[in-house]
Design a protein around this motif. Structure first.
Motif, PDB file in Angstrom:
ATOM      1  N   THR A  27       0.859  -1.182   0.000  1.00  0.00           N
ATOM      2  CA  THR A  27       0.000   0.000   0.000  1.00  0.00           C
ATOM      3  C   THR A  27       0.893   1.228   0.000  1.00  0.00           C
ATOM      4  O   THR A  27       1.877   1.251   0.703  1.00  0.00           O
ATOM      5  N   PRO A  28       0.601   2.234  -0.737  1.00  0.00           N
ATOM      6  CA  PRO A  28      -0.450   2.387  -1.742  1.00  0.00           C
ATOM      7  C   PRO A  28      -0.006   1.881  -3.114  1.00  0.00           C
ATOM      8  O   PRO A  28       1.092   2.192  -3.577  1.00  0.00           O
ATOM      9  N   ILE A  29      -0.850   1.116  -3.763  1.00  0.00           N
ATOM     10  CA  ILE A  29      -0.529   0.519  -5.056  1.00  0.00           C
ATOM     11  C   ILE A  29      -0.205   1.578  -6.111  1.00  0.00           C
ATOM     12  O   ILE A  29       0.693   1.370  -6.921  1.00  0.00           O
ATOM     13  N   PRO A  30      -0.916   2.740  -6.164  1.00  0.00           N
ATOM     14  CA  PRO A  30      -0.564   3.729  -7.198  1.00  0.00           C
ATOM     15  C   PRO A  30       0.895   4.176  -7.144  1.00  0.00           C
ATOM     16  O   PRO A  30       1.468   4.542  -8.164  1.00  0.00           O
ATOM     17  N   GLU A  31       1.500   4.134  -5.993  1.00  0.00           N
ATOM     18  CA  GLU A  31       2.912   4.501  -5.885  1.00  0.00           C
ATOM     19  C   GLU A  31       3.831   3.304  -6.089  1.00  0.00           C
ATOM     20  O   GLU A  31       4.926   3.435  -6.628  1.00  0.00           O
ATOM     21  N   ASP A  32       3.382   2.135  -5.667  1.00  0.00           N
ATOM     22  CA  ASP A  32       4.214   0.937  -5.692  1.00  0.00           C
ATOM     23  C   ASP A  32       4.238   0.264  -7.063  1.00  0.00           C
ATOM     24  O   ASP A  32       5.284  -0.180  -7.524  1.00  0.00           O
ATOM     25  N   ARG A  33       3.090   0.166  -7.725  1.00  0.00           N
ATOM     26  CA  ARG A  33       2.971  -0.503  -9.030  1.00  0.00           C
ATOM     27  C   ARG A  33       2.078   0.308  -9.971  1.00  0.00           C
ATOM     28  O   ARG A  33       1.041  -0.166 -10.429  1.00  0.00           O
ATOM     29  N   PRO A  34       2.436   1.543 -10.275  1.00  0.00           N
ATOM     30  CA  PRO A  34       1.538   2.404 -11.054  1.00  0.00           C
ATOM     31  C   PRO A  34       1.230   1.880 -12.456  1.00  0.00           C
ATOM     32  O   PRO A  34       0.103   2.007 -12.928  1.00  0.00           O
ATOM     33  N   ARG A  35       2.194   1.282 -13.136  1.00  0.00           N
ATOM     34  CA  ARG A  35       1.939   0.782 -14.498  1.00  0.00           C
ATOM     35  C   ARG A  35       0.965  -0.388 -14.485  1.00  0.00           C
ATOM     36  O   ARG A  35       0.093  -0.498 -15.347  1.00  0.00           O
ATOM     37  N   ARG A  36       1.137  -1.279 -13.527  1.00  0.00           N
ATOM     38  CA  ARG A  36       0.223  -2.429 -13.425  1.00  0.00           C
ATOM     39  C   ARG A  36      -1.182  -1.954 -13.078  1.00  0.00           C
ATOM     40  O   ARG A  36      -2.164  -2.429 -13.651  1.00  0.00           O
TER      41      ARG A  36
END
Length: 50
Positions: A27-36
């Motif tokens: 968490t947060p996914i938008p920062e951790d895996r934005p392309r996915r």
């Protein structure tokens, strides 16, 4: 009985819902895996409404 995972439980309870798990993310996914996340959202947006 279902798993204690709240996302899985909601996906089972709500008609037409689905759970997408993004591997190797925190968490947060938008920062951790934005392309996915963007790819998942593009696929969702492109689907016709039920």
């Amino acid at each position: 009985m279902t798993s204690g995972h709240p996302g899985r439980r909601l996906a089972q309870l709500l008609p037409g819902e689905r759970l997408v798990e993004i591997d190797d993310s925190r968490t947060p996914i938008p920062e951790d895996r934005p392309r996915r996340l963007a790819a998942v959202l593009r696929g969702f947006i492109a689907e016709p409404a039920p």
